[in-house]
Motif scaffolding. Structure first.
Motif, PDB file in Angstrom:
ATOM      1  N   TRP A 112      18.666  43.509  44.468  1.00  0.00           N
ATOM      2  CA  TRP A 112      19.054  42.442  43.541  1.00  0.00           C
ATOM      3  C   TRP A 112      19.735  43.014  42.305  1.00  0.00           C
ATOM      4  N   ILE A 113      19.185  44.105  41.786  1.00  0.00           N
ATOM      5  CA  ILE A 113      19.761  44.736  40.593  1.00  0.00           C
ATOM      6  C   ILE A 113      21.156  45.272  40.888  1.00  0.00           C
ATOM      7  N   VAL A 114      21.296  45.958  42.018  1.00  0.00           N
ATOM      8  CA  VAL A 114      22.585  46.548  42.387  1.00  0.00           C
ATOM      9  C   VAL A 114      23.639  45.469  42.623  1.00  0.00           C
ATOM     10  N   SER A 115      23.260  44.408  43.327  1.00  0.00           N
ATOM     11  CA  SER A 115      24.208  43.316  43.588  1.00  0.00           C
ATOM     12  C   SER A 115      24.663  42.656  42.294  1.00  0.00           C
ATOM     13  N   SER A 116      23.723  42.441  41.383  1.00  0.00           N
ATOM     14  CA  SER A 116      24.061  41.833  40.098  1.00  0.00           C
ATOM     15  C   SER A 116      24.985  42.743  39.292  1.00  0.00           C
ATOM     16  N   LEU A 117      24.672  44.043  39.291  1.00  0.00           N
ATOM     17  CA  LEU A 117      25.495  45.010  38.571  1.00  0.00           C
ATOM     18  C   LEU A 117      26.905  45.061  39.144  1.00  0.00           C
ATOM     19  N   LEU A 118      26.991  45.051  40.481  1.00  0.00           N
ATOM     20  CA  LEU A 118      28.297  45.082  41.141  1.00  0.00           C
ATOM     21  C   LEU A 118      29.135  43.868  40.771  1.00  0.00           C
ATOM     22  N   GLU A 119      28.546  42.692  40.812  1.00  0.00           N
ATOM     23  CA  GLU A 119      29.270  41.463  40.478  1.00  0.00           C
ATOM     24  C   GLU A 119      29.736  41.473  39.027  1.00  0.00           C
ATOM     25  N   ARG A 120      28.847  41.912  38.116  1.00  0.00           N
ATOM     26  CA  ARG A 120      29.190  41.927  36.696  1.00  0.00           C
ATOM     27  C   ARG A 120      30.337  42.893  36.411  1.00  0.00           C
ATOM     28  N   ARG A 121      30.239  44.089  36.989  1.00  0.00           N
ATOM     29  CA  ARG A 121      31.274  45.085  36.721  1.00  0.00           C
ATOM     30  C   ARG A 121      32.623  44.674  37.293  1.00  0.00           C
ATOM     31  N   PHE A 122      32.642  44.136  38.500  1.00  0.00           N
ATOM     32  CA  PHE A 122      33.915  43.747  39.088  1.00  0.00           C
ATOM     33  C   PHE A 122      34.523  42.571  38.330  1.00  0.00           C
ATOM     34  N   LYS A 123      33.676  41.671  37.865  1.00  0.00           N
ATOM     35  CA  LYS A 123      34.186  40.554  37.069  1.00  0.00           C
ATOM     36  C   LYS A 123      34.755  41.055  35.753  1.00  0.00           C
ATOM     37  N   LYS A 124      34.037  41.975  35.104  1.00  0.00           N
ATOM     38  CA  LYS A 124      34.468  42.522  33.819  1.00  0.00           C
ATOM     39  C   LYS A 124      35.756  43.322  33.959  1.00  0.00           C
ATOM     40  N   TYR A 125      35.818  44.176  34.967  1.00  0.00           N
ATOM     41  CA  TYR A 125      36.974  45.050  35.136  1.00  0.00           C
ATOM     42  C   TYR A 125      38.174  44.308  35.716  1.00  0.00           C
ATOM     43  N   SER A 126      37.934  43.124  36.254  1.00  0.00           N
ATOM     44  CA  SER A 126      39.046  42.289  36.714  1.00  0.00           C
ATOM     45  C   SER A 126      39.848  41.744  35.539  1.00  0.00           C
ATOM     46  N   GLU A 127      39.263  41.807  34.354  1.00  0.00           N
ATOM     47  CA  GLU A 127      39.946  41.324  33.158  1.00  0.00           C
ATOM     48  C   GLU A 127      40.773  42.415  32.481  1.00  0.00           C
ATOM     49  N   VAL A 128      40.638  43.662  32.965  1.00  0.00           N
ATOM     50  CA  VAL A 128      41.420  44.781  32.422  1.00  0.00           C
ATOM     51  C   VAL A 128      42.693  44.901  33.251  1.00  0.00           C
ATOM     52  N   LYS A 129      43.795  44.451  32.704  1.00  0.00           N
ATOM     53  CA  LYS A 129      45.034  44.327  33.463  1.00  0.00           C
ATOM     54  C   LYS A 129      45.763  45.657  33.639  1.00  0.00           C
ATOM     55  N   LEU A 130      46.446  45.775  34.778  1.00  0.00           N
ATOM     56  CA  LEU A 130      47.323  46.900  35.075  1.00  0.00           C
ATOM     57  C   LEU A 130      48.699  46.362  35.445  1.00  0.00           C
ATOM     58  N   SER A 131      49.644  47.268  35.643  1.00  0.00           N
ATOM     59  CA  SER A 131      51.007  46.841  35.974  1.00  0.00           C
ATOM     60  C   SER A 131      51.221  46.669  37.472  1.00  0.00           C
ATOM     61  N   MET A 132      50.273  47.117  38.305  1.00  0.00           N
ATOM     62  CA  MET A 132      50.423  47.068  39.762  1.00  0.00           C
ATOM     63  C   MET A 132      49.325  46.224  40.387  1.00  0.00           C
ATOM     64  N   THR A 133      49.695  45.438  41.400  1.00  0.00           N
ATOM     65  CA  THR A 133      48.701  44.668  42.143  1.00  0.00           C
ATOM     66  C   THR A 133      47.956  45.590  43.108  1.00  0.00           C
ATOM     67  N   GLY A 134      46.868  45.079  43.669  1.00  0.00           N
ATOM     68  CA  GLY A 134      46.133  45.863  44.647  1.00  0.00           C
ATOM     69  C   GLY A 134      47.008  46.246  45.833  1.00  0.00           C
ATOM     70  N   LYS A 135      47.860  45.333  46.262  1.00  0.00           N
ATOM     71  CA  LYS A 135      48.785  45.609  47.370  1.00  0.00           C
ATOM     72  C   LYS A 135      49.711  46.768  47.024  1.00  0.00           C
ATOM     73  N   GLU A 136      50.262  46.747  45.819  1.00  0.00           N
ATOM     74  CA  GLU A 136      51.191  47.797  45.394  1.00  0.00           C
ATOM     75  C   GLU A 136      50.478  49.137  45.237  1.00  0.00           C
ATOM     76  N   VAL A 137      49.254  49.096  44.726  1.00  0.00           N
ATOM     77  CA  VAL A 137      48.460  50.322  44.591  1.00  0.00           C
ATOM     78  C   VAL A 137      48.212  50.937  45.968  1.00  0.00           C
ATOM     79  N   ALA A 138      47.811  50.107  46.920  1.00  0.00           N
ATOM     80  CA  ALA A 138      47.526  50.594  48.273  1.00  0.00           C
ATOM     81  C   ALA A 138      48.775  51.189  48.920  1.00  0.00           C
ATOM     82  N   GLU A 139      49.889  50.480  48.812  1.00  0.00           N
ATOM     83  CA  GLU A 139      51.126  50.968  49.429  1.00  0.00           C
ATOM     84  C   GLU A 139      51.568  52.299  48.812  1.00  0.00           C
ATOM     85  N   LYS A 140      51.410  52.425  47.495  1.00  0.00           N
ATOM     86  CA  LYS A 140      51.807  53.669  46.830  1.00  0.00           C
ATOM     87  C   LYS A 140      50.899  54.818  47.245  1.00  0.00           C
TER      88      LYS A 140
END
Length: 235
Positions: free
Chosen positions: A26-54
């Motif tokens: 439960w702790i790990v799942s909650s931590l994972l959700e919080r971090r991904f939500k938080k870090y989703s707000e930190v913008k980059l210039s490349m999408t996930g698709k572009e990152v993967a292709e590069k």
């Protein structure tokens, strides 16, 4: 009497372990959700698709395709058709979380191309684990009811479950190595700066913890069934 005492101690330890793993999950799942939500707000210039292709290009993997798949955190690499499958939120978004996940899945593609030994071992177990996951629950359940008259069935169930436990533990170095490759590449090729690389590393560490909990949970369950078998035999 001594055997019964040892068995009771074993059962008690199992339930303590089970409770601990449930709380940790439960702790790990909650931590994972919080971090991904938080870090989703930190913008980059490349999408996930572009990152993967590069990342694939930078590693010389021209035969691997990047595709979009439905669902949340359904990202995975398929070695059968050589595709990096990214969930829609990762595929289309340009942020640290998406970059971390995309690079991690490409890390598996690099492992595949370089014949990374733990990945080869895990892949070899896939057919057996797929078969086991379909039948092991029923075999163990029936085996517990008939253990006194036909203990072999429970032994078979334990053997099959042991393979799934082994699979869970082999998965750990595979996931950790893929994350290491992802983080190193993100920083080396300037996709993320030092601060964002640290965030990507934290996100992937959170994801790795889920595999640790799953492996421990599988081990705890395996121990439980072994205790049942030993306990019934000692009666």
């Amino acid at each position: 009497m001594e055997n019964q005492t040892l068995m009771m101690t074993g059962y008690n330890l199992y339930w303590i372990l089970f409770f601990g793993i449930t709380v940790a999950s439960w702790i790990v799942s909650s931590l994972l959700e919080r971090r991904f939500k938080k870090y989703s707000e930190v913008k980059l210039s490349m999408t996930g698709k572009e990152v993967a292709e590069k990342m694939l290009r930078d590693n010389g993997l021209t035969d691997v395709k990047v595709t979009s798949t439905t669902g949340h955190l359904t990202d995975h690499y398929n070695p059968q058709n050589k595709t990096v499958n990214l969930s829609e939120s990762v595929y289309n978004e340009a942020n640290v979380a998406a970059a971390a996940v995309a690079a991690h899945e490409c890390g598996h593609a690099v492992q595949h191309a370089k014949a990374y030994a733990p990945l080869k071992m895990r892949s070899a177990l896939v057919p057996v684990v797929s078969f086991s996951s379909k039948w092991v629950t029923w075999i163990l359940l029936i085996g517990m009811f008939v253990v006194e008259s036909f203990p072999l069935l429970l032994e078979v169930g334990i053997g099959l479950f042991a393979l799934t436990t082994l699979f869970s533990f082999i998965t750990l170095p595979v996931e950790v190595d893929a994350s290491r490759r992802a983080v190193n590449w993100l920083e080396e090729y300037g996709v993320t700066d030092r601060e964002n690389t640290a965030l990507a590393s934290k996100a992937l560490h959170s994801a790795a913890y889920t595999y640790v909990v799953a492996a421990l949970s599988s081990l705890g369950t395996l121990i439980y069934y072994i205790l049942v078998l030993v306990g019934r035999r000692s009666n």
